[in-house]
Design a protein around this motif. Structure first.
Motif, PDB file in Angstrom:
ATOM      1  N   LEU A  28       0.836  -1.198   0.000  1.00  0.00           N
ATOM      2  CA  LEU A  28       0.000   0.000   0.000  1.00  0.00           C
ATOM      3  C   LEU A  28       0.872   1.250   0.000  1.00  0.00           C
ATOM      4  CD1 LEU A  28      -2.952   1.094   0.264  1.00  0.00           C
ATOM      5  CD2 LEU A  28      -2.529   1.199   2.717  1.00  0.00           C
ATOM      6  N   LEU A  29       1.956   1.204   0.785  1.00  0.00           N
ATOM      7  CA  LEU A  29       2.802   2.376   0.948  1.00  0.00           C
ATOM      8  C   LEU A  29       3.719   2.622  -0.240  1.00  0.00           C
ATOM      9  CD1 LEU A  29       3.796   1.923   4.697  1.00  0.00           C
ATOM     10  CD2 LEU A  29       1.962   3.313   3.757  1.00  0.00           C
ATOM     11  N   ASP A  30       4.258   1.549  -0.833  1.00  0.00           N
ATOM     12  CA  ASP A  30       5.208   1.745  -1.935  1.00  0.00           C
ATOM     13  C   ASP A  30       4.533   1.915  -3.289  1.00  0.00           C
ATOM     14  OD1 ASP A  30       4.503  -0.793  -2.876  1.00  0.00           O
ATOM     15  OD2 ASP A  30       6.329  -1.758  -2.173  1.00  0.00           O
ATOM     16  N   GLY A  31       3.205   1.773  -3.301  1.00  0.00           N
ATOM     17  CA  GLY A  31       2.466   2.031  -4.529  1.00  0.00           C
ATOM     18  C   GLY A  31       2.202   0.833  -5.402  1.00  0.00           C
ATOM     19  N   THR A  32       2.716  -0.345  -5.018  1.00  0.00           N
ATOM     20  CA  THR A  32       2.516  -1.508  -5.888  1.00  0.00           C
ATOM     21  C   THR A  32       1.048  -1.952  -5.902  1.00  0.00           C
ATOM     22  OG1 THR A  32       3.201  -2.962  -4.066  1.00  0.00           O
ATOM     23  CG2 THR A  32       4.880  -2.347  -5.672  1.00  0.00           C
ATOM     24  N   LEU A  33       0.390  -1.931  -4.745  1.00  0.00           N
ATOM     25  CA  LEU A  33      -1.032  -2.292  -4.718  1.00  0.00           C
ATOM     26  C   LEU A  33      -1.894  -1.268  -5.441  1.00  0.00           C
ATOM     27  CD1 LEU A  33      -1.617  -3.823  -1.175  1.00  0.00           C
ATOM     28  CD2 LEU A  33      -1.599  -4.992  -3.374  1.00  0.00           C
ATOM     29  N   ILE A 144      -9.151   2.048   4.405  1.00  0.00           N
ATOM     30  CA  ILE A 144      -8.576   1.394   3.227  1.00  0.00           C
ATOM     31  C   ILE A 144      -9.453   1.619   1.999  1.00  0.00           C
ATOM     32  CG2 ILE A 144      -7.822  -0.792   2.227  1.00  0.00           C
ATOM     33  CD1 ILE A 144      -6.049   0.238   4.485  1.00  0.00           C
ATOM     34  N   SER A 145     -10.765   1.605   2.188  1.00  0.00           N
ATOM     35  CA  SER A 145     -11.684   1.871   1.080  1.00  0.00           C
ATOM     36  C   SER A 145     -11.490   3.282   0.539  1.00  0.00           C
ATOM     37  CB  SER A 145     -13.125   1.685   1.558  1.00  0.00           C
ATOM     38  OG  SER A 145     -14.045   2.041   0.552  1.00  0.00           O
ATOM     39  N   GLU A 146     -11.289   4.240   1.445  1.00  0.00           N
ATOM     40  CA  GLU A 146     -11.084   5.627   1.009  1.00  0.00           C
ATOM     41  C   GLU A 146      -9.753   5.788   0.291  1.00  0.00           C
ATOM     42  OE1 GLU A 146     -13.420   8.178   1.352  1.00  0.00           O
ATOM     43  OE2 GLU A 146     -14.659   6.485   1.924  1.00  0.00           O
ATOM     44  N   VAL A 147      -8.736   5.081   0.737  1.00  0.00           N
ATOM     45  CA  VAL A 147      -7.442   5.115   0.044  1.00  0.00           C
ATOM     46  C   VAL A 147      -7.605   4.568  -1.367  1.00  0.00           C
ATOM     47  CG1 VAL A 147      -5.084   4.191   0.006  1.00  0.00           C
ATOM     48  CG2 VAL A 147      -6.069   4.960   2.167  1.00  0.00           C
ATOM     49  N   ASN A 148      -8.354   3.485  -1.488  1.00  0.00           N
ATOM     50  CA  ASN A 148      -8.611   2.888  -2.797  1.00  0.00           C
ATOM     51  C   ASN A 148      -9.325   3.884  -3.712  1.00  0.00           C
ATOM     52  OD1 ASN A 148      -9.217   1.194  -4.954  1.00  0.00           O
ATOM     53  ND2 ASN A 148      -9.712  -0.540  -3.638  1.00  0.00           N
ATOM     54  N   SER A 149     -10.351   4.540  -3.181  1.00  0.00           N
ATOM     55  CA  SER A 149     -11.094   5.524  -3.974  1.00  0.00           C
ATOM     56  C   SER A 149     -10.200   6.691  -4.393  1.00  0.00           C
ATOM     57  CB  SER A 149     -12.283   6.062  -3.164  1.00  0.00           C
ATOM     58  OG  SER A 149     -13.221   5.045  -2.907  1.00  0.00           O
ATOM     59  N   LEU A 150      -9.359   7.140  -3.470  1.00  0.00           N
ATOM     60  CA  LEU A 150      -8.439   8.232  -3.773  1.00  0.00           C
ATOM     61  C   LEU A 150      -7.488   7.842  -4.904  1.00  0.00           C
ATOM     62  CD1 LEU A 150      -7.217  11.011  -3.082  1.00  0.00           C
ATOM     63  CD2 LEU A 150      -5.810   9.854  -1.361  1.00  0.00           C
ATOM     64  N   VAL A 205      -5.522  -5.050   9.454  1.00  0.00           N
ATOM     65  CA  VAL A 205      -5.195  -4.025   8.446  1.00  0.00           C
ATOM     66  C   VAL A 205      -4.770  -4.708   7.151  1.00  0.00           C
ATOM     67  CG1 VAL A 205      -3.674  -2.120   7.848  1.00  0.00           C
ATOM     68  CG2 VAL A 205      -4.562  -2.307  10.172  1.00  0.00           C
ATOM     69  N   ALA A 206      -3.914  -5.729   7.273  1.00  0.00           N
ATOM     70  CA  ALA A 206      -3.442  -6.457   6.087  1.00  0.00           C
ATOM     71  C   ALA A 206      -4.598  -7.166   5.389  1.00  0.00           C
ATOM     72  CB  ALA A 206      -2.374  -7.464   6.486  1.00  0.00           C
TER      73      ALA A 206
END
Length: 217
Positions: A28-33, A144-150, A205-206
């Motif tokens: 999530l942090l490094d951008g791969t996901l 996590i859902s909001e991060v995905n939407s962003l 979280v994972a």
């Protein structure tokens, strides 16, 4: 940390950001996901694709608004309840924006009374009404859902700018992104709070991240 998430979290304190970094999955942090999520989006700057995508988002926002409103109604009065209630109001506004965006690209294929809407609502209510409902986990899922939407919205805005989309469309998506950044920030603060109290756990979280970014548990 991928740029959209880093920008959303810029107001976290140094200590909270440190705990966030060690608690969130590396992908999530490094951008791969996020990169995989964008690839899975299958973006096409065509009216048909945009109509369907924005319609689907309108349904998700409507369900999210209902879920947030229900959860808020069960919380004691205070700042946390106020935040969740405001989030529900934001999601209701987003639903209207996505419907309008869909209509601008040819018409809305999905509606509030659609089968998908009903199924999503039933699934969400089942989780919220379950005896094992855990508010910290709900906040983790919301974050996590909001991060995905962003992630999706930031990418789509960039692609629409490249394709010369109408200014009104770009402004509408920018307004959505602004809200999502705040939602990411406030839920991140709550996640950190629960992690400090051991009310939330890195294993959950994972699991949540895997669900929202890879579609499976």
């Amino acid at each position: 940390m991928f740029s959209a998430l880093r920008a959303a979290l810029r107001d976290l304190s140094t200590g909270d950001l440190g705990l966030y970094r060690v608690s969130m999955p590396r992908g999530l942090l490094d951008g791969t996901l996020p990169a995989k999520a964008i690839e899975g989006l299958g973006f096409e700057a065509t009216p048909a694709w945009l109509t369907l995508h924005f319609s689907e988002q309108a349904v998700r926002e409507a369900v999210g608004a209902s879920a947030l409103k229900l959860v808020a109604s069960r919380l004691p009065e205070g700042n946390v309840r106020d935040l969740i209630e405001q989030h529900a109001i934001d999601e209701s506004r987003h639903q209207k924006i996505f419907r309008r965006l869909s209509e601008l690209h040819g018409g809305c294929d999905l509606h509030e009374d659609s089968t998908e809407m009903t199924v999503r609502e039933e699934e969400t209510l089942a989780v919220i009404n379950h005896a094992d409902f855990h508010f910290p986990n709900f906040i983790v899922d919301t974050h996590i859902s909001e991060v995905n939407s962003l992630c999706h919205l930031t990418f789509i805005r960039g692609e629409l700018i490249k394709s010369g989309a109408d200014d009104a469309v770009r402004k509408a998506i920018s307004s959505l992104i602004s809200d999502e950044k705040y939602h990411v920030l406030y839920t991140a603060r709550m996640c950190v709070h629960f992690l400090k109290r051991n009310s939330a756990h890195k294993s959950y979280v994972a699991r949540s991240t895997k669900y929202f970014f890879e579609g499976s548990i």
